[in-house]
Design an enzyme around this catalytic site. Sequence first.
Site, short mmCIF file in Angstrom:
data_model
loop_
_atom_site.label_atom_id
_atom_site.label_comp_id
_atom_site.label_asym_id
_atom_site.label_seq_id
_atom_site.Cartn_x
_atom_site.Cartn_y
_atom_site.Cartn_z
N ALA A 1 -0.72 -14.25 18.97
CA ALA A 1 -0.47 -15.55 18.33
C ALA A 1 -0.51 -16.70 19.34
CB ALA A 1 0.89 -15.52 17.63
N GLU B 1 -1.07 -12.58 2.03
CA GLU B 1 -1.73 -11.28 2.23
C GLU B 1 -0.92 -10.14 1.61
OE1 GLU B 1 -4.92 -10.55 4.11
OE2 GLU B 1 -4.40 -9.01 2.65
N VAL C 1 -1.12 -8.67 -2.40
CA VAL C 1 -2.12 -7.77 -3.01
C VAL C 1 -2.33 -6.55 -2.12
CG1 VAL C 1 -4.48 -7.56 -3.86
CG2 VAL C 1 -3.30 -9.75 -4.05
N GLY D 1 -0.39 -4.46 -0.64
CA GLY D 1 0.54 -4.24 0.48
C GLY D 1 -0.09 -4.41 1.85
N ILE E 1 -2.97 -3.36 3.06
CA ILE E 1 -4.43 -3.48 3.20
C ILE E 1 -4.80 -4.95 3.34
CG2 ILE E 1 -6.67 -3.01 2.13
CD1 ILE E 1 -5.33 -0.93 0.35
N GLY F 1 11.60 7.01 -6.14
CA GLY F 1 11.69 5.61 -5.72
C GLY F 1 10.37 4.88 -5.77
N GLU G 1 10.00 1.35 -10.33
CA GLU G 1 11.25 0.60 -10.47
C GLU G 1 12.08 1.24 -11.59
OE1 GLU G 1 11.82 -2.09 -8.53
OE2 GLU G 1 9.84 -1.84 -7.64
N LYS H 1 -2.38 -8.80 -9.33
CA LYS H 1 -3.15 -8.66 -8.09
C LYS H 1 -4.65 -8.89 -8.35
CE LYS H 1 0.30 -5.35 -6.47
NZ LYS H 1 0.68 -3.93 -6.50
N GLY I 1 5.75 -0.55 0.32
CA GLY I 1 6.60 0.03 1.37
C GLY I 1 6.98 -1.01 2.39
N1 HSE Z 1 5.08 -1.69 -7.67
C1 HSE Z 1 3.92 -1.82 -6.88
C2 HSE Z 1 3.14 -0.51 -6.88
C3 HSE Z 1 4.20 -2.13 -5.44
O1 HSE Z 1 3.57 0.47 -7.46
O2 HSE Z 1 2.06 -0.50 -6.30
C4 HSE Z 1 4.29 -3.55 -5.11
O3 HSE Z 1 3.27 -4.32 -5.61
#
Ligand code: HSE
Length: 436
Positions: free
Chosen positions: A33, A129, A132, A134, A136, A187, A190, A205, A302
């Site tokens: 940075a 970023e 969408v 996570g 990637i 987990g 949700e 997304k 995650g």
């Molecule tokens: N709940 C989302 C998924 C994760 O299962 O991919 C966060 O966007």
Amino acid sequence: MKPIQVGLLGIGTVGSGTFEVLKRNQEEIQRRAGRGIEVTMVADLDVARAKSIVGANVQVVDDARQVIANPDIDIVIELIGGYGIAKQLVLEAIEAGKHVVTANKALLAVHGTEIFAAAHQKGVMVAFEAAVAGGIPIIKALREGLTANRIQWLAGIINGTTNFILSEMRDKGLAFGDVLKQAQALGYAEADPTFDIEGVDAAHKATIMSAIAFGVPVQFDKAYVEGITKLESQDIKYAEQLGYRIKLLGISKRTAAGIELRVHPCLVPAKRLIANVEGAMNAVMVQADAVGTTLYYGKGAGSEPTASAVIADLVDITRLHTADPLNRVPHLAFQPDAMSNLPILPMAQVVTSYYLRLRVADQAGVLAKVTGILASADISIDAVLQREAGEGESHTDLIILTHDCVEAQMNQAIAEMQQLSTVLAPITRIRKEELN
Ligand code: HSE
């Protein structure tokens, strides 16, 4: 140079991952940075828990507006989620001249136009970023890496929960409801998994990716959204016999008439790499004119994978915040005055191919009547599979794969087939994409 100062709104799974990775890799991040990046203030309703994560050197408050009002804070990270208070706080942070980093796909898919306009007017950046797929870096790829290209389509497995459920249904032959319970226990899903299983999370997304790929405004309200709750494991089995896997895909395609923006279960040829993305992993395929097909794969959720995306945005902002706002990368890849007004197509106008399953009476002439209806609707058949009726059974399953046709034509043909007295149950229809 003094480190850039970051205020964090909400320190849950992603927030604590961001704090941890920033601390662990601070030297490496600073070398990239050109300046240190420090979280110096956190707002969270659970102050004691937040303090136990960040320690004594970081100021913790229970009021997000104190972070926004702090003149020393350069960047606000919003990790609260949802469209309610998060929207107000993001707009207030922009108004206060702060750059914003957010993982909030729902907020941007629904209110992105208002938020990007406010940021543009204030000359601040809103980076997303982490919203969408996570970890990637798909936003970076679409917005910058593929900037030379005319993008033709993208298709992604962009919800890990549903991909896990579909993988388990296929591997173990389990029913949707049983695997959902397992996903909740692990987990992945949700406690209220509606947004995941009904396709809404994936549609948020897909809406954001579509805007960046084609330079159209975010228009979640025009997306077609269908989840996986009605999928039956027998369809997964039949699809497999025909050489396909069923995936929940977010698809956006440019056509002469407009942009397709849709999320629904989809048969994908088993030989495609994306068909082999299993469990909670995510992947996005992009087809563009110069580069051809590219594929991006990784963890879509995650703590640290999502933190990786949040920190990439922090580094981008740190490098660019002194640049003239006109010379920064535009929020939606295209200059705000060069956005396209291509419409989002209604689902009835989408062209795709189909998998149909009909529970039919095992009698002479049934297949002829069904194929006759398809022929008169100008729908061409690609493959037919008929399950051999079991001992003493008077019905059977007829599986038909079609070539491409317009969805409205298929709706009409399904309605007609459904009227046949020899069609004994509601017809199952799943769309099919060859992705070639
Ligand atoms: N709940 C989302 C998924 C994760 O299962 O991919 C966060 O966007």
